[in-house]
Design a protein around this motif. Sequence first.
Motif, PDB file in Angstrom:
ATOM      1  N   ALA A 290       0.836  -1.206   0.000  1.00 51.41           N
ATOM      2  CA  ALA A 290       0.000   0.000   0.000  1.00 51.41           C
ATOM      3  C   ALA A 290       0.869   1.254   0.000  1.00 51.41           C
TER       4      ALA A 290
ATOM      5  N   TYR B 179       2.314   1.651  -3.438  1.00 54.35           N
ATOM      6  CA  TYR B 179       1.301   2.103  -4.394  1.00 54.35           C
ATOM      7  C   TYR B 179       1.142   3.625  -4.372  1.00 54.35           C
TER       8      TYR B 179
ATOM      9  N   TYR C 135     -16.091   5.098   5.962  1.00 53.54           N
ATOM     10  CA  TYR C 135     -16.053   3.663   6.235  1.00 53.54           C
ATOM     11  C   TYR C 135     -14.640   3.119   6.056  1.00 53.54           C
TER      12      TYR C 135
ATOM     13  N   TYR D   1     -12.124  -0.683   6.966  1.00 49.96           N
ATOM     14  CA  TYR D   1     -12.284  -2.131   7.113  1.00 49.96           C
ATOM     15  C   TYR D   1     -11.712  -2.664   8.439  1.00 49.96           C
TER      16      TYR D   1
ATOM     17  N   GLU E 152      -4.663  -0.347   5.080  1.00 46.43           N
ATOM     18  CA  GLU E 152      -4.159  -0.973   3.837  1.00 46.43           C
ATOM     19  C   GLU E 152      -5.237  -1.776   3.130  1.00 46.43           C
ATOM     20  N   LYS E 153      -6.413  -1.912   3.773  1.00 42.90           N
ATOM     21  CA  LYS E 153      -7.521  -2.627   3.137  1.00 42.90           C
ATOM     22  C   LYS E 153      -8.756  -1.747   3.039  1.00 42.90           C
TER      23      LYS E 153
ATOM     24  N   SER F 154      -9.402   0.859   0.981  1.00 46.36           N
ATOM     25  CA  SER F 154      -9.567   1.567  -0.283  1.00 46.36           C
ATOM     26  C   SER F 154      -9.027   3.000  -0.204  1.00 46.36           C
ATOM     27  N   ARG F 155      -9.697   3.941  -0.858  1.00 47.08           N
ATOM     28  CA  ARG F 155      -9.162   5.302  -0.958  1.00 47.08           C
ATOM     29  C   ARG F 155      -8.943   5.976   0.399  1.00 47.08           C
TER      30      ARG F 155
ATOM     31  N   LEU G 129      -5.813   4.598   2.031  1.00 48.29           N
ATOM     32  CA  LEU G 129      -4.582   5.075   1.386  1.00 48.29           C
ATOM     33  C   LEU G 129      -4.300   6.526   1.777  1.00 48.29           C
TER      34      LEU G 129
ATOM     35  N   ASP H 106     -13.192  -2.041  -7.257  1.00 46.48           N
ATOM     36  CA  ASP H 106     -12.786  -1.243  -6.085  1.00 46.48           C
ATOM     37  C   ASP H 106     -13.235   0.205  -6.298  1.00 46.48           C
TER      38      ASP H 106
ATOM     39  N   ALA I 156      -2.794  -7.866  -5.159  1.00 47.59           N
ATOM     40  CA  ALA I 156      -2.417  -7.243  -3.883  1.00 47.59           C
ATOM     41  C   ALA I 156      -1.560  -5.988  -4.067  1.00 47.59           C
ATOM     42  N   GLU I 157      -0.941  -5.864  -5.230  1.00 48.89           N
ATOM     43  CA  GLU I 157      -0.130  -4.672  -5.471  1.00 48.89           C
ATOM     44  C   GLU I 157      -0.950  -3.468  -5.903  1.00 48.89           C
TER      45      GLU I 157
ATOM     46  N   PHE J 100      -6.696  -2.287  -2.899  1.00 42.63           N
ATOM     47  CA  PHE J 100      -6.586  -2.202  -1.455  1.00 42.63           C
ATOM     48  C   PHE J 100      -7.932  -2.336  -0.750  1.00 42.63           C
ATOM     49  N   ILE J 101      -8.642  -3.388  -1.161  1.00 44.80           N
ATOM     50  CA  ILE J 101      -9.802  -3.862  -0.404  1.00 44.80           C
ATOM     51  C   ILE J 101      -9.559  -5.358  -0.175  1.00 44.80           C
ATOM     52  N   PRO J 102     -10.261  -5.954   0.792  1.00 42.34           N
ATOM     53  CA  PRO J 102     -10.002  -7.366   1.077  1.00 42.34           C
ATOM     54  C   PRO J 102     -10.404  -8.245  -0.102  1.00 42.34           C
TER      55      PRO J 102
ATOM     56  N   ARG K 210     -21.839   0.780   2.773  1.00 44.87           N
ATOM     57  CA  ARG K 210     -20.764   1.755   2.618  1.00 44.87           C
ATOM     58  C   ARG K 210     -20.958   2.443   1.276  1.00 44.87           C
TER      59      ARG K 210
END
Lengths: 206, 256
Positions: free
Chosen positions: A18, A21, A145, A147, A189-190, A192-193, A196, B40, B70-71, B74-76, B255
């Motif tokens: 992350a 990225y 939101y 995770y 890191e999970k 999303s925007r 990040l 995503d 994974a690169e 960035f969601i599960p 969400r």
Amino acid sequence: MIAIIDYGVGNLRSVEKAFAYIGYQAKVTAKPEDILQADKVVLPGVGAFGKAMEHLAKAGMVPVVHQMIRSGRPFLGVCLGLQLLFEESSEIFGEQECLHKGLGIFPGRVLRFPVSDLKVPQIGWNQITRVKDAPLLQGVPDGSYVYFVHSYYVLPQDPEVTLCQTSYGIDYCSGVSYQNVAAVQFHPEKSSRVGLQILKNFAEQN
Amino acid sequence: MLAKRVIPCLDVKDGRVVKGTEFLQLRDAGDPVELAAFYDGESADELVFLDITASHEQRKTIIEMAARVAEQVFIPFTVGGGISSINDIRNILLAGADKTSVNSAAVKTPRLIAEGAEMFGSQCIVVAVDARRRDKLDPSRGWEVYINGGRVPAGLDVLEWVATVEKLGAGEILLTSMDRDGTKEGYDNELNRAVSETVGIPVISSGGAGNLKHLADGIKLGKADAVLAASIFHYREYTIKQAKEFLAGEQIVVRN
């Protein structure tokens, strides 16, 4: 360079990826000397508190974490990495309850979600409500939101350290911030925007 | 409030996404990474990749795919299909997947669930259960577990099996109705409700979603924590955003 502390618990690559990225170099490392040289440190972690503290001690990381925090460099705890910063955790396995000592950076305890009709662990996207302003949440809309995956939450003794709150049966502290130390219960890191953005805010701190 | 999740499921064969890819305005809609990033961006809450590669030799490609996803995303995400050993689970998680789903192998070797949960944490172990009604018209006769892609009855009762996998340490249940899968008639919500009321871990409803009301029904009637769908999203019958707006209109927390 951002050092991500590897102490043998869980997969830490997604935090590293992350940062990569969004254009920041981060390195997963188990070497105390790498960590002590880093500009910033991330303490990640998943799983059980007691086992994680054991691993952290075995890897020689307990004094390293304390030293980095004292040095004033930006420090970020993620998920279990938030909980480990507190004094102690009462873990419940079946009928048994055991107390484990944490790093003790923040006074307070780690508790299991109370029994209710809600599922434990909490898995999924929940909202964070800002309690105070800090650089970590800059540009993150209130009520965003993020995770989560966890069965335990932190109860700081000093409410002043609470950065944000989340509601899951109870309103609990889902992030702390005090001087150079910040930590969050969710997984940026999970997330999303929004996640990040939080990692970027951390990476840009001095 | 914890949001209910909307999860697109992508079938992957030899490292490429199959089904529906021609409908998306992407440079290469068969590329799992590009497709994952697209969903995503549309605010999908999670992704499930189901490896339908037939040959064993090609199994490496799914691991490479997980590493590439994974690169960039960035969601599960969960990777499932053909997982048969603790080594398979380890390789997929180390590549960067957040969860693995096990199906037939869990039935044949239930210990796999316990070992996976012990080693990597329950949150990484999704048990996929393919269920078929004993009597299509009478849910009170219960459901039977099927394995090998829904072809072979496993001789297990679904409600007994889900209770077992929860005890063994499964983190979530991905529940597919074989009666409804591919029909677009809606989920089997008697099944969803029966399983949700049996276990304390999250249940992902799958098999049969044909419109947005079906997604809402899975959550309201089926008590599911998440709804999974494939074709309605891949063929652009609905966007994830439309699905979320519809669910929000039904007073379901999602969400945005």
